[in-house]
Design a protein around this motif. Structure first.
Motif, PDB file in Angstrom:
ATOM      1  N   PRO A  71       0.828  -1.211   0.000  1.00 25.05           N
ATOM      2  CA  PRO A  71       0.000   0.000   0.000  1.00 25.05           C
ATOM      3  C   PRO A  71       0.865   1.265   0.000  1.00 25.05           C
ATOM      4  O   PRO A  71       1.707   1.459   0.877  1.00 25.05           O
ATOM      5  CB  PRO A  71      -0.822  -0.107   1.281  1.00 25.05           C
ATOM      6  N   SER A  72       0.644   2.117  -0.986  1.00 28.14           N
ATOM      7  CA  SER A  72       1.453   3.335  -1.121  1.00 28.14           C
ATOM      8  C   SER A  72       1.216   4.316   0.027  1.00 28.14           C
ATOM      9  O   SER A  72       2.034   5.192   0.269  1.00 28.14           O
ATOM     10  CB  SER A  72       1.182   4.020  -2.463  1.00 28.14           C
ATOM     11  N   SER A  73       0.125   4.149   0.758  1.00 27.03           N
ATOM     12  CA  SER A  73      -0.126   5.025   1.906  1.00 27.03           C
ATOM     13  C   SER A  73       0.802   4.702   3.073  1.00 27.03           C
ATOM     14  O   SER A  73       1.016   5.538   3.949  1.00 27.03           O
ATOM     15  CB  SER A  73      -1.583   4.911   2.351  1.00 27.03           C
ATOM     16  N   ASP A  74       1.365   3.495   3.091  1.00 25.75           N
ATOM     17  CA  ASP A  74       2.219   3.059   4.195  1.00 25.75           C
ATOM     18  C   ASP A  74       3.687   2.891   3.819  1.00 25.75           C
ATOM     19  O   ASP A  74       4.556   2.963   4.684  1.00 25.75           O
ATOM     20  CB  ASP A  74       1.720   1.727   4.763  1.00 25.75           C
ATOM     21  N   PHE A  75       3.959   2.624   2.549  1.00 21.84           N
ATOM     22  CA  PHE A  75       5.319   2.327   2.102  1.00 21.84           C
ATOM     23  C   PHE A  75       5.758   3.307   1.035  1.00 21.84           C
ATOM     24  O   PHE A  75       4.952   3.783   0.234  1.00 21.84           O
ATOM     25  CB  PHE A  75       5.388   0.893   1.548  1.00 21.84           C
ATOM     26  N   TYR A  76       7.069   3.583   1.018  1.00 25.74           N
ATOM     27  CA  TYR A  76       7.613   4.518   0.034  1.00 25.74           C
ATOM     28  C   TYR A  76       8.996   4.036  -0.405  1.00 25.74           C
ATOM     29  O   TYR A  76       9.831   3.671   0.441  1.00 25.74           O
ATOM     30  CB  TYR A  76       7.719   5.926   0.641  1.00 25.74           C
ATOM     31  N   ARG A  77       9.229   4.058  -1.699  1.00 25.02           N
ATOM     32  CA  ARG A  77      10.530   3.666  -2.241  1.00 25.02           C
ATOM     33  C   ARG A  77      11.438   4.889  -2.221  1.00 25.02           C
ATOM     34  O   ARG A  77      11.254   5.826  -2.987  1.00 25.02           O
ATOM     35  CB  ARG A  77      10.380   3.121  -3.653  1.00 25.02           C
ATOM     36  N   ILE A  78      12.426   4.892  -1.320  1.00 30.44           N
ATOM     37  CA  ILE A  78      13.280   6.065  -1.149  1.00 30.44           C
ATOM     38  C   ILE A  78      14.583   5.970  -1.921  1.00 30.44           C
ATOM     39  O   ILE A  78      15.325   6.942  -2.000  1.00 30.44           O
ATOM     40  CB  ILE A  78      13.590   6.342   0.334  1.00 30.44           C
ATOM     41  N   HIS A  79      14.852   4.803  -2.478  1.00 36.47           N
ATOM     42  CA  HIS A  79      16.123   4.563  -3.163  1.00 36.47           C
ATOM     43  C   HIS A  79      15.892   3.390  -4.103  1.00 36.47           C
ATOM     44  O   HIS A  79      14.949   2.625  -3.907  1.00 36.47           O
ATOM     45  CB  HIS A  79      17.190   4.234  -2.101  1.00 36.47           C
ATOM     46  N   LYS A  80      16.741   3.219  -5.095  1.00 32.72           N
ATOM     47  CA  LYS A  80      16.533   2.112  -6.037  1.00 32.72           C
ATOM     48  C   LYS A  80      16.565   0.750  -5.345  1.00 32.72           C
ATOM     49  O   LYS A  80      15.975  -0.208  -5.830  1.00 32.72           O
ATOM     50  CB  LYS A  80      17.557   2.154  -7.165  1.00 32.72           C
ATOM     51  N   SER A  81      17.192   0.672  -4.188  1.00 32.41           N
ATOM     52  CA  SER A  81      17.315  -0.601  -3.477  1.00 32.41           C
ATOM     53  C   SER A  81      16.531  -0.665  -2.171  1.00 32.41           C
ATOM     54  O   SER A  81      16.640  -1.650  -1.438  1.00 32.41           O
ATOM     55  CB  SER A  81      18.790  -0.874  -3.161  1.00 32.41           C
ATOM     56  N   TYR A  82      15.748   0.352  -1.839  1.00 31.22           N
ATOM     57  CA  TYR A  82      15.058   0.365  -0.541  1.00 31.22           C
ATOM     58  C   TYR A  82      13.614   0.848  -0.645  1.00 31.22           C
ATOM     59  O   TYR A  82      13.323   1.840  -1.310  1.00 31.22           O
ATOM     60  CB  TYR A  82      15.760   1.298   0.445  1.00 31.22           C
ATOM     61  N   ILE A  83      12.753   0.142   0.067  1.00 28.06           N
ATOM     62  CA  ILE A  83      11.384   0.578   0.341  1.00 28.06           C
ATOM     63  C   ILE A  83      11.272   0.635   1.859  1.00 28.06           C
ATOM     64  O   ILE A  83      11.715  -0.280   2.553  1.00 28.06           O
ATOM     65  CB  ILE A  83      10.334  -0.408  -0.209  1.00 28.06           C
TER      66      ILE A  83
END
Length: 122
Positions: A71-83
Motif C-alpha cells: 500500500p502506497s499510503s504506508d510504504f515509500y521507495r526512497i532509493h533504487k534498493s530500498y522501500i
C-alpha cells in the motif's frame, strides 16, 4: 451442469481480507507477513530482504513487483534498493533515513517527496 463463477479479488482486497498481511515465498514455504511488522525492504537483484522487528525474511521477488503490492499510503521507495514503511521512520538527515539504528540512503530525487509525506513541521 452449472458452473459457478467465483469473484476475483484484487491484491488490496486480499490484503484487507487477511488483516493487513501478505504472503511471500520464503525459501520453500509461503510465509504470512504482517505489513505492520515490516520496517524496510532492501533489494538484492531479484531477491529482497524484508526486515521486520523480530526477524528478516529473504524472498524471491523483484523490487518493482513488491512495490506494486504494498500500500502506497504506508510504504515509500526512497532509493533504487530500498522501500521503507513510513511510520517506522525515527529520523531523517540530509542523505539518510533512520529506522531502528539502520541508516538507509535517500536518493536525491526522492527526498523532497519523502519530506512531503511525513508530518514535518518547518
Amino acid at each position: 451442469m452449472q458452473v459457478h463463477k467465483t469473484e476475483t479479488l484484487n491484491i488490496n482486497d486480499k490484503i484487507e481480507q487477511f488483516e493487513g498481511s501478505i504472503f511471500l515465498n520464503v525459501g520453500k514455504r509461503i510465509q504470512r507477513i504482517s505489513l505492520k511488522s515490516i520496517e524496510y525492504i532492501k533489494g538484492y537483484g531479484d531477491y529482497m530482504k524484508v526486515k521486520c522487528k523480530e526477524r528478516s525474511h529473504t524472498v524471491h521477488i523483484t523490487m518493482k513487483n513488491l512495490e506494486k503490492i504494498l500500500p502506497s499510503s504506508d510504504f515509500y521507495r526512497i532509493h533504487k534498493s530500498y522501500i521503507i514503511r513510513l511510520d517506522k521512520i525515527e529520523g531523517v538527515t540530509t542523505s539518510h533515513v533512520h529506522i531502528d539504528d539502520t541508516h538507509i540512503p535517500i536518493s536525491r530525487n526522492n527526498k523532497q517527496e519523502l519530506l512531503s509525506l511525513i508530518p514535518w513541521v518547518k
